[in-house]
Design an enzyme around this catalytic site. Structure first.
Site, mmCIF file in Angstrom:
data_model
loop_
_atom_site.group_PDB
_atom_site.id
_atom_site.type_symbol
_atom_site.label_atom_id
_atom_site.label_comp_id
_atom_site.label_asym_id
_atom_site.label_seq_id
_atom_site.Cartn_x
_atom_site.Cartn_y
_atom_site.Cartn_z
ATOM 1 N N THR A 178 0.848 -1.185 0.000
ATOM 2 C CA THR A 178 0.000 0.000 0.000
ATOM 3 C C THR A 178 0.888 1.240 0.000
ATOM 4 O OG1 THR A 178 -1.850 -1.073 1.130
ATOM 5 C CG2 THR A 178 -1.747 1.310 1.266
ATOM 6 N N PHE A 180 1.238 5.085 0.800
ATOM 7 C CA PHE A 180 0.686 6.149 1.635
ATOM 8 C C PHE A 180 1.321 7.474 1.227
ATOM 9 C CE2 PHE A 180 0.051 2.399 4.179
ATOM 10 C CZ PHE A 180 -1.120 2.626 4.902
#
Length: 285
Positions: A178, A180
């Protein structure tokens, strides 16, 4: 939303303690306190209002695609992107002490967590249930103390809520990451020579034929690498009001980037720079 005693040493995230975003905050900024927030909007408000110095927002996952609607949220604020962080996601099957793989029948997690573990869940014959947050699912599984119920969440959630790890690496793909972004009240202005720099901007093209094609041509002719481009239509507006979220490799002070942005501006009604910041080395590794 929790209160903190040292706002300038605090980083806010969306979720509850033990969420993957909490883990990302702790790994990216290990000396800062983490502040759980109920929504992405609350993360922005915490930073804008001085409750936290930084905020961390997930923007995309390598397996499940876009996460937060950052295009919609960030332009409404005076906040800036000051960094990015690539978080490898490890999902664990967590259950109360005494549970085993044979006793567990139901599994709870955020839709993204379930999606990223879909093949494994099916193979194990578990019945999936969506939850608001991976760590919230872990917290409730701990409270229920039912050996037929388990959560898919981070190893940190298992530690915080006293759950047993029945299976590690629940995710279907090993390259589950992921991305960010880190937001702050003040922008940063890294030196172009100090490493690989990213520039993120939001632009609205003019309603003329081939405007998008023409607006992006300057990046090609000037050798500027675009690492992300997404279209976005604000709710209720006409299609010609489409906005585009773009991240490029380079600094606006570099001549080729400057020339590209000038050409972009010629075909746009509006160009907003959301941040100029160092790239995470993991992006190019």
């Amino acid at each position: 939303m929790s209160s903190v005693s040292d706002p300038e040493n605090t980083i806010a995230f969306m979720g509850v303690a033990g969420a993957n975003a909490d883990l990302a905050c702790r790994q990216a900024h290990p000396y800062m306190h983490t502040l759980p927030c109920p929504s992405f909007e609350d993360v922005f408000e915490a930073v804008a209002g001085g409750k936290a110095a930084l905020g961390m927002i997930p923007v995309e996952n390598s397996q499940a695609g876009r996460v937060a609607e950052i295009h919609n949220l960030l332009p409404r604020t005076n906040l800036h992107i000051v960094g990015e962080y690539f978080q490898p996601i490890e999902h664990c099957l967590l259950a109360p002490k005494g549970a085993t793989l044979s006793t567990v029948k139901e599994v709870y997690s955020h839709p993204q967590g379930l999606l990223q573990c879909r093949a494994t869940i099916r193979e194990m014959g578990l019945n999936p249930h969506t939850y608001s947050n991976t760590a919230a699912a872990a917290a409730d599984v701990a409270q229920w103390n039912d050996k037929t119920k388990a959560a898919i969440a981070s190893p940190l959630a298992g530690e915080l809520y006293g759950l047993a790890t029945l299976k590690e690496h629940m995710q279907d793909a090993d390259n589950n990451v992921t991305v960010f972004i880190i937001i702050a009240r003040q922008p940063v202005d890294p030196e172009p020579k100090d490493g690989r720099i990213l520039t993120t901007l939001l632009f609205t093209i003019r309603n003329i034929p081939a405007a998008l094609y023409k607006s992006l041509g300057g990046f090609a002719t000037n050798g500027v690498n675009i690492v992300k481009l997404e279209s976005y239509i604000p709710g209720g507006q006409r299609r010609e009001a489409a906005q585009f979220f773009l991240t490029l490799e380079g600094h606006p002070r570099q001549k080729n980037v400057q020339q590209s942005l000038e050409e972009l501006g010629f075909f746009c009604k509006k160009v907003i720079v959301l941040g100029v910041y160092p790239a995470d080395p993991a992006r190019f590794s």
